[in-house]
Design a protein around this motif. Structure first.
Motif, short mmCIF file in Angstrom:
data_model
loop_
_atom_site.label_atom_id
_atom_site.label_comp_id
_atom_site.label_asym_id
_atom_site.label_seq_id
_atom_site.Cartn_x
_atom_site.Cartn_y
_atom_site.Cartn_z
N TRP A 184 31.38 34.44 43.78
CA TRP A 184 30.41 35.00 42.82
C TRP A 184 29.43 33.96 42.33
N LYS A 228 34.23 44.98 44.71
CA LYS A 228 34.77 45.95 43.75
C LYS A 228 34.72 45.43 42.33
N GLY A 229 34.01 44.35 42.12
CA GLY A 229 33.87 43.81 40.78
C GLY A 229 34.62 42.51 40.60
N SER A 236 37.81 35.29 42.64
CA SER A 236 36.73 35.89 41.86
C SER A 236 35.52 34.96 41.82
N TYR A 259 38.17 42.97 39.21
CA TYR A 259 39.07 43.46 40.25
C TYR A 259 39.54 42.30 41.13
#
Ligand code: HEM
Ligand code: HEM
Ligand SMILES: [Fe+2]
Ligand SMILES: [Fe+2]
Ligand SMILES: [Fe+2]
Ligand SMILES: [Fe+2]
Lengths: 452, 452
Positions: free
Chosen positions: B249, B158-159, B245, B162
């Protein structure tokens, strides 16, 4: 190619008798100082009496004595800045003579050069004092063809020092060195001229020219002789010798690990880019040694520049597809070697076959058995460690947990599947639960089947 | 485990009704501020009128407003050296509360802790202001069980924003979050106490204690509040949020690339060692995140030290064999993906079958065909590029060169074998030359065979 030896009279005399495999013995075209039929000094062991006969005094002079005199003289000769700068430039000139000339052009014909470039490279090669292009390339072809074997002229299997300078300082039996085809070199006028006029070329290019430049340029005759001449020779020799020693000893083997060549950035820095030597032995006719743009290969950059300026052409590269295939196969080989060292669980065929009822029965009697994909697992020791908690794994005991294990409750990772395979204790008769049930149905004599 | 909820009255009330798969809904044990049966605000789209209802103001206060007041106040409060040093120490205390406590101890039960260590970790966790251990661990288990799916509370799909703070700043529909089993946490007195007394714990540990230490210690009450309190909270929050996060990533995926978790040293440095997150999702109950000694994992070092001092025990590790298997399989997967992108030559079954005589005939008529291992190759375009020279490769045209190619003259590298396969044009009827000859003998009706 084959016909040229009969058409070109100059080269005809240079060709030795062909062997059945199409290769020829290396024939010195200057004075012969040994008779190939007579016994060679290397047939005798080294003793206190004959050791000096084993030493190759000419080579020893060039690569040990002269550098030593240079080192000593430098004590009295101050180094001027201009001379220092020129020495570095001349170092690259001589270095490229070896790497771009002797090695990539003549030994491997990885590109074609126009006459001016050939003369430039032959001059640089002479300034490096590492033998004639003809002699150097012939030996280097043997080195590639017979890498690491007895016929390899500078096999690293005989020790790092041997591959670095030992093979030059000590006399070698010419019959031991592997034969190679050098017809193309004998047809190259620049190569033949340099070979016939080798000593003159060396004295001119390695000593006189640097002395003249520094002398007439800024009056530093002595510095030109000592620094740009002798000491520069020493550094360029030691640096390029590293291709035969360091490049077969230090680094990775991304393309093939059957032989000694290795890739290392340190060797590349020392040798003007010849350090990606595992690649080079695998793809010797590629004009590049480093294939990535960020790797250090100034020889490649020089050749590309020469192409851009019109002095070089027909630059050969191996297809990227082949390079990737080589890298992939080597990785695969490493993986396969690793694979056999790991425990992958008891092979299915070695497991006992258990009936569904026995499985359920044993689970009720305290064994922590779970059936997944037709295989029975003893999870007893793992329950307390189960990352998903005790409740969930306990709920699967005595049941077929294929679905819950594979996403019904949680889609277990690869790691969980691996771990599971180490817990195997049996195979369900007839496969999965449903399978068992179907078979039970058809085998059950009491079941009434309606056919109409 | 299952029985403990009925034996321990304190925790019994905390257990929600079980779902068929053995997991339970997360039940807040403080005041309930929503009714799971009523429609939730997240069922409505965000509009100019209702946006403020979508914001989780409590969380926003803790992670945005309070840090902002700290940043502003720091303008008037000079930073003293002693306060700075204490702030860093307190930063590690709070950070370890999250990583060694909330994460590795309570969410993953990767080791067991004695009461004093549990209290220490629960206090540190409170000082980090990231929710109670019970709430945090419950969500974190959902995150592992439903990684990257809609049920993942902080899915990076969702990013990045987010997964970093968006999931806290905006209200989330509790029915969306995947359910997990937290019976063990409800049985842990420290966890339950911290959860019930959460706000008190936070104010004490995050603000009052640092202020008291700096105030009574060296008179810096304001600095203790602003730096060791508020700004430190801000840094520890942002740093640990990076696990959700950045760790999903940035970096490599040495164990599994089906989901988002990644390994990166930068994330590790920021998160006290939680940056080897690909490993962690694959082996979540391992008390280590970094398995190599040279990787940065201070949380692991802390746990090991606690074990040494007797405060921690039952440290769980996955067997090295399983870790290596995972790494190997991921490498294998990458290789297989690469393999299909490369050209491996025309498959043998798609090649025409050619008789030995036709092969010889075509070779005489100008085609450069070479038979190796029963396969016919067109080497025409390669002759000029052959690293072993034109003479040798020419000598093989129209012949079976299996032996010379495989060591008779030169033992070609892997690369040469690969290249050869791209030159395939036909298969010899009956295999190799000798094969052909044998078959010709037996099929030849004119040949007289003597039988006696
Ligand atoms: C029978 C042998 C089992 C083995 C060897 C096993 C192994 C594992 C392992 C290694 C993990 C860590 C995460 C991962 O690698 O994917 C895991 C997690 C999990 N397992 Fe199992 N498991 C077993 C049975 C079960 C069963 C029967 C259930 C459910 C009914 C279950 C539910 C879960 C859940 C929900 C998780 C996620 C927990 C988390 O990552 O926080 N497992 N299991
Ligand atoms: C028929 C197709 C052939 C192909 C595709 C081929 C390919 C190659 C390649 C790629 C090399 C570079 C070194 C290596 O990778 O091992 C090489 C070297 C060599 N080849 Fe071939 N070759 C072929 C035929 C032959 C034949 C028939 C002979 C001998 C009769 C031969 C003799 C040599 C020798 C002596 C070398 C070593 C040269 C050096 O590395 O300096 N090759 N060949
Ligand atoms: Fe080499
Ligand atoms: Fe070479
Ligand atoms: Fe994660
Ligand atoms: Fe985790």
């Amino acid at each position: 190619m084959a016909s040229s030896s009969s058409e070109a009279p100059a080269s005809a005399v240079l060709q030795a008798e062909s062997f059945p495999d199409g290769t020829k013995d290396y024939v010195p075209i200057r004075k012969k100082n040994w008779d190939i039929k007579k016994p060679h000094i290397t047939d005798q062991p080294i003793t206190a009496k004959n050791w000096y006969k084993h030493v190759n005094w000419l080579n020893t002079t060039f690569i040990i004595f002269i550098p030593l005199t240079g080192l000593i003289s430098s004590y009295w000769v101050p180094l001027q800045l201009k001379t220092a700068v020129f020495t570095v430039l001349y170092y690259f000139f001589a270095g490229l003579g070896i790497t771009a000339g002797y090695h990539r052009l003549w030994a491997h014909t990885s590109y074609k050069a126009t006459l001016p470039l050939k003369i430039f490279l032959a001059a640089g090669g002479a300034a490096a004092v590492e033998g004639s292009a003809r002699w150097w390339s012939s030996l280097h072809r043997s080195h590639h063809r017979y890498t690491d074997t007895e016929k390899d002229p500078y096999s690293v299997r005989k020790g790092l020092l041997y591959s670095h300078i030992g093979w030059m300082v000590m006399k070698q039996n010419p019959r031991r060195i592997g034969r190679t085809d050098i017809t193309d070199l004998n047809d190259d006028a620049v190569v033949v001229w340099q070979h016939r006029n080798y000593i003159k070329s060396v004295i001119t290019m390695a000593l006189i020219v640097p002395m003249l430049v520094c002398g007439f340029g800024w009056g530093d005759w002595a510095g030109g002789f000592v620094y740009a001449g002798i000491l520069r020779i020493f550094f360029i020799q030691q640096a390029t010798f590293c291709v035969n020693s360091l490049a077969h000893w230090l680094g990775d083997q991304p393309f093939d690990d059957r032989n000694s060549p290795r890739d290392h950035v340190v060797t590349a820095i020392v040798t003007l880019g010849e350090g990606y030597h595992n690649f080079h032995h695998e793809f010797p006719s590629d004009f590049r040694n480093a294939i990535e743009w960020w790797q250090y290969d100034p020889t490649k950059w020089f050749i590309s520049t020469m192409k851009f300026l019109g002095f070089a052409y027909n630059l050969k590269t191996f297809p990227q597809n082949e390079i990737e295939k080589g890298r992939l196969q080597q990785l695969q080989k490493k993986l396969d070697q690793k694979r056999v060292t790991l425990d992958w669980g008891i092979p299915l065929e070695n497991l006992p076959v258990v009936s569904w009822d026995d499985f359920v029965e044993e689970s009720k009697n305290g064994k922590a058995l779970v059936a997944i994909a037709g295989i029975i697992h003893d999870v007893g020791k793992f329950i307390a460690d189960h990352p998903g908690g005790k409740t969930l794994i306990n709920s699967a005991i005595g049941k077929d947990a294929t679905a819950v294990f594979n996403g019904g409750v949680y889609n277990h990772s690869n790691a969980a599947h691996n771990l599971l395979s180490t817990m195997r204790v049996g195979v369900l008769r007839g496969g999965c639960e449903v399978e068992i049930w179907k078979r039970a149905q058809s085998e059950n004599k009491d079941v009434q089947t309606v056919t109409d």
